[in-house]
Design an enzyme around this catalytic site. Structure first.
Site, PDB file in Angstrom:
ATOM      1  N   LYS A 122       0.820  -1.220   0.000  1.00  0.00           N
ATOM      2  CA  LYS A 122       0.000   0.000   0.000  1.00  0.00           C
ATOM      3  C   LYS A 122       0.852   1.268   0.000  1.00  0.00           C
ATOM      4  O   LYS A 122       0.470   2.265  -0.596  1.00  0.00           O
ATOM      5  CB  LYS A 122      -0.964   0.014   1.190  1.00  0.00           C
ATOM      6  CG  LYS A 122      -2.097  -0.976   1.025  1.00  0.00           C
ATOM      7  CD  LYS A 122      -3.299  -0.609   1.869  1.00  0.00           C
ATOM      8  CE  LYS A 122      -4.471  -1.532   1.532  1.00  0.00           C
ATOM      9  NZ  LYS A 122      -5.556  -1.460   2.497  1.00  0.00           N
ATOM     10  N   LYS A 205      -4.688  -9.569  -7.011  1.00  0.00           N
ATOM     11  CA  LYS A 205      -5.915  -9.739  -6.236  1.00  0.00           C
ATOM     12  C   LYS A 205      -7.023  -8.803  -6.712  1.00  0.00           C
ATOM     13  O   LYS A 205      -6.738  -7.655  -7.054  1.00  0.00           O
ATOM     14  CB  LYS A 205      -5.552  -9.409  -4.772  1.00  0.00           C
ATOM     15  CG  LYS A 205      -6.493  -9.877  -3.740  1.00  0.00           C
ATOM     16  CD  LYS A 205      -6.011  -9.471  -2.353  1.00  0.00           C
ATOM     17  CE  LYS A 205      -6.065  -7.977  -2.130  1.00  0.00           C
ATOM     18  NZ  LYS A 205      -5.733  -7.516  -0.791  1.00  0.00           N
ATOM     19  N   LYS A 208     -10.588  -3.186  -4.334  1.00  0.00           N
ATOM     20  CA  LYS A 208     -11.331  -1.924  -4.478  1.00  0.00           C
ATOM     21  C   LYS A 208     -10.449  -0.832  -5.037  1.00  0.00           C
ATOM     22  O   LYS A 208     -10.923   0.107  -5.654  1.00  0.00           O
ATOM     23  CB  LYS A 208     -11.768  -1.428  -3.091  1.00  0.00           C
ATOM     24  CG  LYS A 208     -12.847  -2.214  -2.440  1.00  0.00           C
ATOM     25  CD  LYS A 208     -13.051  -1.683  -1.019  1.00  0.00           C
ATOM     26  CE  LYS A 208     -13.617  -2.766  -0.130  1.00  0.00           C
ATOM     27  NZ  LYS A 208     -13.457  -2.514   1.290  1.00  0.00           N
TER      28      LYS A 208
END
Ligand code: TYM
Length: 342
Positions: A122, A205, A208
């Protein structure tokens, strides 16, 4: 150790899990976690949380966050979470999470957090600019779980490492203060669809935060959108194989078979028994029909619920009250053990 829901249902225990209110929920959230949450609420004492304090570890627009909290709550109820059976609330409404999170910041070690792969993904290259909250995200997650002394945590495969850290924190706390206060919670990870992959890349993956909406099926997508996304999903030219072993090296095919199995509630072997030897031209329309059959009612019900903000806010307020009544005594016990309280 990971367990399936049926293995866990023999024990007495308490379930806790959470989902971030950042944009729409997608098929990965549903098959990897929420479907299991719904099933567990019949046999367990369940606490489900919209983790808004985790959402703010990256910048959020206040009005959108407010809306997302309601949307995710509506989506959970529409998916089958029953606020009469389970406690359903948003994290920031119960201050004990953040308070125990701070205490755990003083238990967890830098070395443990440095190993967290999700932070590395992230934060990306611009690590120096990541918030301190993003870095210490897993200590708050540990607090979410342990402030209820939860014993089982139904999650997708991507949360496994955070669960291991939660267990390390529980063990370290108990040992530091010579107590048995915290249990070491077990992850409950589904056998099929524990990691639903992007429709455009079977090696990344479904998420969102992917900039392309074509990579995921949102629980709010219309029947047409679902069918179009599945039709365009990346595949290879071979027909589906007859055995699981032959699926191993084919990331996209494996993903679509896993999605079918998750939606149908059967095994991947069952899917191959039915579709082995057939091409994607035949398989994809069947998958699209099944996805629409499962998702369309969720999205219709979610829109119906969203017409009444007051009712959603009332569910969250009542859930927060019930949650706080459970977490307050645990935090009190923690403070007493640590010498923060007489
Ligand atoms: P979040 O909001 O990213 O995802 C919610 C749940 O959905 C699962 N999931 C997936 N499962 C399969 N395939 C995918 N592609 C996929 N994408 C997401 C996640 O594993 C998760 O179970 N850190 C958590 C939220 C959290 C939490 C907690 C969870 C905060 N505190 C305490 C459990 C217990 C997260 O970001 O989930």
């Amino acid at each position: 150790m990971t367990q399936t829901a049926s293995q866990a249902s023999g024990n007495q225990g308490r379930i806790f899990s959470g989902v971030q209110p950042t944009g729409n929920l997608h098929l990965g959230n549903y098959l990897g976690a929420i479907k299991n949450w719904v099933a567990l609420q019949n046999d367990f004492d369940c606490i489900y949380c919209v983790v808004d304090l985790h959402a703010i570890t990256v910048p959020q627009v206040p009005d959108q966050l407010r809306q997302s909290i309601r949307e995710v709550t509506a989506c959970l109820i529409a998916s089958g979470i029953d606020p009469e059976k389970s406690v359903l609330f948003n994290q920031s409404a119960v201050p004990h999470h953040a308070e125990l999170g701070w205490i755990f910041n003083c238990v967890a070690r830098l070395g443990w957090l440095n190993r967290m792969t999700q932070f590395k993904e992230k934060a990306g290259k611009n690590r120096e600019n990541a918030t301190v909250g993003l870095y210490s995200y897993p200590t708050l997650m540990a607090a979410d779980i342990l402030v209820y002394k939860a014993t089982h945590v139904p999650v997708g495969d991507d949360q496994k490492q955070h669960l291991e850290l939660t267990r390390d924190i529980a063990v370290a706390f108990n040992s530091m203060f010579e107590t048995e206060l915290f249990p070491t919670p077990e992850p409950l990870i589904q056998k099929t669809a524990a990691r639903v992959m992007s429709l455009r890349d079977g090696n990344s993956k479904m998420s969102k935060s992917d900039t392309s909406d074509a990579t995921r099926i949102n629980l709010t997508d219309s029947a047409e959108e679902i069918a179009r996304k599945i039709k365009k999903a990346k595949t290879d030219p071979e027909p589906l194989p007859e055995t699981i072993e032959l699926l191993e090296a084919r990331a996209e095919a494996r993903n679509l078979v896993g999605i079918y199995a998750g939606l149908a509630g059967c095994s991947q072997e069952d899917v191959l028994t039915e579709f082995g030897g057939r091409g994607f031209g035949e398989f994809k329309p069947k998958l699209a029909d099944l996805a629409v059959e499962v998702i369309a009612p969720i999205s219709t019900e979610m829109n119906r619920l969203l017409a009444d903000h007051g009712a959603i806010d009332a569910v969250l307020a009542s859930g927060a009250e019930q949650a706080a009544a459970l977490s307050e005594p645990v935090l009190s016990e923690v403070k007493a053990v640590m010498g923060l309280k007489g």
